[in-house]
Scaffold this motif. Structure first.
Motif: not given
Length: 186
Positions: A30-33, A103-118, A120-122
């Motif tokens: 979870l800290k990695a996320a 300054k932070i578009p929705q798409s960037e926030q979505l990608l950031s959440a995806g990176a948090a999920a990744q 977790i997987m890694l």
């Protein structure tokens, strides 16, 4: 396992059993996320853990969503939804909490959440666990979103099913030239 080895050997694994990450291992995961790339430190995500009996409650949410979408859903179809979260000893929902930001578009926030999920997987893989990132219609279902507290522009990124792999299928090799190119000036 070092970071490069984890990156090069991670593979989705659907056949999972106990134990799931717990204690210090789960805390590290979870800290990695929380270390995911995140412009302006918005932390535009929420992570929900479903362990033990909570997995049954998630199955109830899945079945409720199916029943609302298809009032004639068969008992077998409803039973299938009830059992989905039981395919792993731990299920983690990752929700992108989209915020209005100049300054932070929705798409960037979505990608950031995806990176948090990744992450977790890694991290799970690096600690010897396996998992699979599941998505599909259930992530876009309004009943599921509402029950998990996703409001407004929030999106469910996926459900991460984690546990101990029952087997270790081979890691596929990919031809780098099929996916990567170097820019050549003209």
């Amino acid at each position: 396992m070092d970071a490069i080895e984890a990156l090069l050997t991670r593979k989705s694994t659907a056949l999972l059993e106990a134990p799931a990450p717990a204690g210090d291992d789960l805390e590290k995961i979870l800290k990695a996320a929380l270390r995911a790339p995140d412009h302006a430190c918005l932390r535009p995500w929420r992570i929900i853990l479903f362990k033990d009996d909570a997995r049954h409650e998630l199955g109830q949410i899945y079945a409720e969503a199916l029943k609302k979408k298809d009032v004639d859903a068969s008992d077998a179809a409803l039973e299938k939804e009830l059992k989905k979260p039981l395919r792993a000893p731990l299920v983690i929902a990752v929700i992108a909490k989209i915020q209005d930001h100049p300054k932070i578009p929705q798409s960037e926030q979505l990608l950031s959440a995806g990176a948090a999920a990744q992450n977790i997987m890694l991290a799970s893989h690096a600690l010897g666990f396996g998992g699979i990132w599941r998505s599909g219609d259930i992530c876009f279902d309004e009943t599921v979103k509402t029950r998990l507290g996703a409001t407004g522009l929030d999106e469910i990124i996926g459900f991460l099913y984690l546990g101990t792999p029952k087997s270790h299928p081979p890691i596929p090799e990919f031809e780098m030239s099929d996916h990567i190119q170097e820019w050549k000036s003209v």
